[in-house]
Design a protein around this motif. Structure first.
Motif, PDB file in Angstrom:
ATOM      1  N   PRO A 134       0.852  -1.336  -0.035  1.00  0.00           N
ATOM      2  CA  PRO A 134      -0.047   0.171  -0.029  1.00  0.00           C
ATOM      3  C   PRO A 134       0.760   1.111   0.191  1.00  0.00           C
ATOM      4  O   PRO A 134       1.753   1.290   0.753  1.00  0.00           O
ATOM      5  CB  PRO A 134      -0.816  -0.275   1.310  1.00  0.00           C
ATOM      6  CG  PRO A 134      -0.040  -0.886   2.219  1.00  0.00           C
ATOM      7  CD  PRO A 134       0.899  -2.067   1.360  1.00  0.00           C
ATOM      8  N   GLN A 172      -1.472   6.487   5.006  1.00  0.00           N
ATOM      9  CA  GLN A 172      -1.916   5.041   5.557  1.00  0.00           C
ATOM     10  C   GLN A 172      -1.705   5.229   7.036  1.00  0.00           C
ATOM     11  O   GLN A 172      -1.149   6.148   7.521  1.00  0.00           O
ATOM     12  CB  GLN A 172      -0.586   3.931   5.050  1.00  0.00           C
ATOM     13  CG  GLN A 172      -0.713   3.880   3.400  1.00  0.00           C
ATOM     14  CD  GLN A 172      -1.724   2.926   3.342  1.00  0.00           C
ATOM     15  OE1 GLN A 172      -2.652   2.469   3.794  1.00  0.00           O
ATOM     16  NE2 GLN A 172      -2.268   3.215   1.654  1.00  0.00           N
ATOM     17  N   SER A 173      -2.278   4.489   7.708  1.00  0.00           N
ATOM     18  CA  SER A 173      -2.226   4.170   9.161  1.00  0.00           C
ATOM     19  C   SER A 173      -2.223   2.812   9.518  1.00  0.00           C
ATOM     20  O   SER A 173      -2.803   1.781   9.303  1.00  0.00           O
ATOM     21  CB  SER A 173      -3.503   4.488   9.857  1.00  0.00           C
ATOM     22  OG  SER A 173      -3.463   4.463  11.053  1.00  0.00           O
ATOM     23  N   PHE A 174      -0.756   2.536   9.934  1.00  0.00           N
ATOM     24  CA  PHE A 174      -0.377   1.210  10.314  1.00  0.00           C
ATOM     25  C   PHE A 174      -0.194   0.824  11.821  1.00  0.00           C
ATOM     26  O   PHE A 174       0.515   1.753  12.342  1.00  0.00           O
ATOM     27  CB  PHE A 174       0.724   0.817   9.782  1.00  0.00           C
ATOM     28  CG  PHE A 174       0.741   1.055   8.119  1.00  0.00           C
ATOM     29  CD1 PHE A 174      -0.176   0.384   7.334  1.00  0.00           C
ATOM     30  CD2 PHE A 174       1.965   1.408   7.313  1.00  0.00           C
ATOM     31  CE1 PHE A 174      -0.096   0.384   6.014  1.00  0.00           C
ATOM     32  CE2 PHE A 174       2.017   1.276   5.773  1.00  0.00           C
ATOM     33  CZ  PHE A 174       0.999   0.868   5.347  1.00  0.00           C
ATOM     34  N   ASP A 217       2.556   8.488  -3.472  1.00  0.00           N
ATOM     35  CA  ASP A 217       1.467   7.531  -4.244  1.00  0.00           C
ATOM     36  C   ASP A 217       1.378   8.281  -5.509  1.00  0.00           C
ATOM     37  O   ASP A 217       0.856   9.242  -5.770  1.00  0.00           O
ATOM     38  CB  ASP A 217       0.040   7.222  -3.733  1.00  0.00           C
ATOM     39  CG  ASP A 217      -0.612   6.451  -4.503  1.00  0.00           C
ATOM     40  OD1 ASP A 217       0.145   5.524  -5.134  1.00  0.00           O
ATOM     41  OD2 ASP A 217      -1.575   6.384  -4.232  1.00  0.00           O
ATOM     42  N   HIS A 256       2.866  -4.491   8.505  1.00  0.00           N
ATOM     43  CA  HIS A 256       2.269  -3.282   8.522  1.00  0.00           C
ATOM     44  C   HIS A 256       0.663  -3.895   8.586  1.00  0.00           C
ATOM     45  O   HIS A 256      -0.093  -3.208   9.082  1.00  0.00           O
ATOM     46  CB  HIS A 256       2.426  -2.620   7.300  1.00  0.00           C
ATOM     47  CG  HIS A 256       1.394  -3.127   6.129  1.00  0.00           C
ATOM     48  ND1 HIS A 256       2.059  -3.732   5.146  1.00  0.00           N
ATOM     49  CD2 HIS A 256       0.173  -3.063   5.621  1.00  0.00           C
ATOM     50  CE1 HIS A 256       1.452  -4.254   4.053  1.00  0.00           C
ATOM     51  NE2 HIS A 256       0.361  -3.669   4.124  1.00  0.00           N
TER      52      HIS A 256
END
Length: 850
Positions: free
Chosen positions: A35, A39-41, A50, A148
């Protein structure tokens, strides 16, 4: 200081996800699936590129790169990965196995050098499978970093996507749960699934969170290429990727239920949102029905969540932020009209025993623990949510109404809350079920619970049996039978179209899972969707096949009608076994012919769904008896799910001084020395004779001395004596009593049958509510030379059997003419046998019977 500060790396990115020249083939393929974008991991936000020209900072060979930070915090959280190729594989292992594996754990990949504003530095070694990992591995996640993909909670009770029920029983899925329940992994050449690519999420701890970080210098060792995709500064007191133990938290948000709440957490996982049924412990303790579940009507519910999180997490409820550290340390947190409270935060691991007071030894039983807020605390190895769907859960668990139970062998261990705990223990019908409030002390390690007997019919020559169970393994069948005080459990193999159950357990002898007081026999239930079912148990030698014929829903589509129930019964009896009609009288066709021709040894009478016991099944048995057909009652559950207790309806059979065995039990059933019960214990005599025996009277009948007693751990309301289907004596208790007795002389007008029955207004919660009830097999009465026969009922039997012939001739799928004729003859022979008993009228108006 903000909790998260995302650092932009766009100015130093030097490669795109498609630049494959840096990577081995597996790494290059896996990067394409990573991804990108915001993002949020694991609750940590990352600013990832991106769609630009470059999206990664890649270091290859011995090289350095600098990342400007300009922020203070407790941890620097990296999203990075390394290539799978390694020149330092341990013990000469090749680095290119078929599956992606780590062959050089601990390989020094780089140093991340943290440079502070004051000029001081912190050097952190970055090692393969420790602080960083390959982008793709098989079950070799990082020792100091996480993949992740986070965890998503999923409903264990469904609805389930195709092929997902088993996996969903974990209650959690790595990553987002796809709509179809399938993973996104790809298969290798051997057909094994390869895991998806993963960022390694690593939190580098800083010694002083007040010091500003100027930059991070990346010094690659050249062991293999590595890439960094994002960096976020975290400010907190604890490690952001380390979670505290699971806690159940009650949520109060204006009386909303759990499913109505918008709940999220950043540095943690919501394992489950559920509504807890309100619980009145004092009322529960004094309820007259114990050990058999309950089903509340329109109960009050309390919203709750199960969560595990870093103490620095934030719990969001309907947009209101709650501090998790405050919640975990004080037990409560609130914001505006939303509040949260930790339930039973202190727990202790207990080793327990259930003791039979009459022997002083541990005894198998069924147990339930409940916290004051109403939550179930099962012993370890038992599920919190028992799945009572058909053929989905056949472990040692049970759900009766709203109440889950665990079957244990007399010992157990598990975690219990400190303080008040409610416990319920049950073991069949001859032990007093208990409900108690316990006080569990901090650090308590031992717990002993004692069961008291209310009866010991085994010592008086009686044994118990369940004639009808499915799906369990023989070992689990033995455990559940012992816990329910069952001496003989008949586990029946069966066919359901192209599904065959327990066939691999058929041995033609007593199961090796048996013990001295608990016998397991694996027989079969042979079935035909129209003509009927027949349970075959105790037959030695080869299995009696086929187990189903004539197509759905028992046989497979298009299967012809190749055997009659009566033929199956004959084979079982020739092999020394019993033939029992299960769930009498359904399916309702050949079953009548089987009884007329004397092919069966007993009928399962278990239709105790009303407090009068006057059901179709009971009355159909009466109709057979009143036509002079002698067949005893047995009890069996047809257990096919975790919602049915083994022996919930059981057979009591009198073997006297004989040694307990499947043979001695079978002999008692054949002789009619039985009663069927879902709770009451019966004793019944007529002139000193017991069920299965015959009483001789003059042609005109006579007065007989009848005694009957019914005892039960639960209140019973009626005890009745039935002669030829009519109640001729009864005693009742409006409030219910644990003992009812009849001892009187009764006039019997002629031949027939006489039996005792007892029933309670209270119910046990099986798959359906079942009244506590019992019915003895009859004592048969022969007045002079006359046999009992009701001509109107005889006509009813004939009509039903003629219907079976009609079905065979018009609708049945035929195997061949010979088979069709043989099966048809079962019906015509039985019809002829009843016709011989019918009165015939002569021309002069007189009648006679054969």
């Amino acid at each position: 200081m903000p909790k998260f500060t995302q650092i932009s790396l766009s100015s130093i990115f030097n490669a795109s996800r498609g630049d494959s020249q840096y990577w081995g083939s597996k790494t290059a393929g896996a990067i394409a699936g990573l991804p990108f974008g915001p993002q949020s991991f694991w609750g940590v936000p990352f600013e990832m590129a991106d769609g630009g020209v470059n999206e990664l900072l890649v270091l290859e060979g011995k090289s350095n790169a600098d990342i400007a930070v300009g922020s203070a915090g407790s941890h620097l959280v990296f999203a990075h990965f390394c290539d799978e190729d390694s020149p330092a594989s341990v013990a000469g292992q090749p680095s290119d196995y078929l599956n992606p594996v780590v062959t050089a754990p601990g390989e020094h990949m780089a140093d991340y050098v943290v440079v502070f504003d004051d000029g001081s530095e912190l050097r952190q070694s970055i090692r393969r499978r420790f602080e960083i990992n390959q982008v793709q591995t098989r079950m070799q996640s990082g020792f100091a970093s996480r993949q992740h993909q986070g965890l998503s909670s999923i409903p264990k009770r469904g609805p389930f996507p195709n092929n997902a029920w088993g996996r969903w029983q974990t209650g959690v899925m790595v990553g987002d749960a796809p709509a179809d329940g399938r993973t996104t992994a790809k298969s290798d050449r051997a057909g094994r699934s390869n895991p998806p690519g993963s960022w390694s999420i690593y939190a580098l701890e800083l010694p002083d969170s007040s010091k500003k970080v100027a930059s991070v210098r990346i010094e690659s060792t050249g062991a293999a290429a590595l890439a960094i995709g994002a960096l976020t500064v975290f400010s907190g007191q604890d490690h952001p990727l380390r979670h505290q133990p699971l806690e159940t938290v009650q949520i109060d948000a204006g009386k909303k239920l759990a499913g109505e709440l918008d709940i999220d957490i950043d540095l943690g996982v919501i394992a489950r949102q559920q509504d807890i049924q309100s619980f009145d412990g004092e009322a529960w303790l004094v309820n007259p029905v114990k050990g058999w579940g309950e089903s509340a009507v329109d109960p009050q519910m309390i919203a709750s969540v199960d969560l595990t999180a870093s103490a620095d997490a934030t719990l969001s409820v309907d947009g209101q932020a709650l501090d998790v550290r405050s919640l975990l340390e004080t037990g409560k947190a609130e914001n505006g009209d939303v509040s949260a409270n930790v339930l039973t935060s202190e727990r202790t691991w207990v080793h327990g025993k259930i003791i039979d007071s009459s022997t002083g030894k541990p005894t198998a039983a069924r147990i339930h623990f409940r916290s004051p807020d109403g939550r179930y605390f099962p012993p370890y190895g038992h599920t919190h949510e028992v799945n009572d769907n058909w053929f989905e859960d056949y472990g040692a668990d049970l759900l009766l109404g709203d109440t889950p139970y665990a079957y244990v062998d007399g010992t157990f261990q598990g975690e219990l809350p400190v303080g008040d705990v409610y416990v319920e223990v049950s073991k069949g019908f001859e032990f007093e079920p208990i409900r108690q409030k316990l006080s569990i002390k901090p650090g308590q390690r031992e717990l002993e619970i004692t069961l008291e007997r209310n009866s010991n019919l085994r010592a008086a020559g009686w044994v118990t049996a369940d004639t009808h169970t499915h799906f369990l393994t023989p070992e689990t069948a033995h455990l559940e039978a012992a816990a329910e005080d069952i001496n003989v459990i008949n586990l029946l193999a069966a066919q359901w179209g192209d599904l065959y159950t327990n066939v691999g357990d058929l041995t033609g002898e007593v199961s090796g899972s048996s013990s001295a007081e608990t016998i397991v026999w694996v027989g079969s239930e042979n079935r035909q969707h129209f003509m009927g079912h027949i349970s075959l148990m105790g037959a030695t030698g080869s299995p009696i096949f086929p187990m189903s014929t004539s197509g759905p829903t028992e046989g497979y589509i298009g299967d012809p009608t190749v055997r009659a129930m009566s033929e199956w019964a004959d084979e079982a009896r020739e092999k020394g076994g019993l033939a029992i009609v299960p769930h009498f009288p359904f399916p309702h066709s050949e079953v009548i012919a089987e009884v007329v021709l004397g092919k069966v040894d007993g009928l399962e009478i278990r239709d105790f769904h009303v407090p009068t016991m006057d059901t179709f099944a009971v009355h159909e048995w009466y109709r057979l008896l009143s036509c002079g057909l002698r067949v005893p009652a047995v009890g069996g559950t047809d257990k096919m799910s975790a919602g049915m207790p083994v022996g919930g309806v059981r057979t009591y059979a009198y073997i006297g001084d004989n040694e307990l065995s499947h043979v001695s039990w079978s002999d008692a059933v054949r002789a009619g020395r039985t009663y069927t019960t879902s709770g009451p214990l019966m004793d019944f005599t007529v002139e000193g004779l017991r069920p299965g025996e015959e009483l001789s009277l003059p042609e005109s009948g006579g007065s007989v001395h009848v005694t009957a007693t019914a005892t039960c751990a639960m209140p019973i309301n009626k005890l009745e004596i039935v002669f030829n289907g009519k109640i001729i004596a009864k005693v009742s208790s409006a409030d219910g009593a644990k003992l009812l007795t009849i001892d009187e002389s009764l006039d019997l007008p002629g031949s027939g049958w006489i039996a005792a029955r007892a029933v309670s207004d209270h119910v046990a919660w099986h798959v359906w509510p079942v009244n506590f009830a019992a019915h003895t097999s009859p004592v048969y009465v022969k007045a002079g030379r006359t046999d009992v026969f009701d001509a109107a009922l005889g006509e009813y039997l004939i009509t039903t059997m003629r219907g079976g012939v009609e079905w065979l001739d018009t609708l049945a799928t035929r195997a061949d003419a010979e088979r069709h004729s043989t099966i048809r003859k079962v019906f015509t022979d039985a019809i002829g046998a009843v016709e011989k008993k019918m009165p015939h009228t002569h021309a002069d108006g007189t009648t006679h019977t054969h």
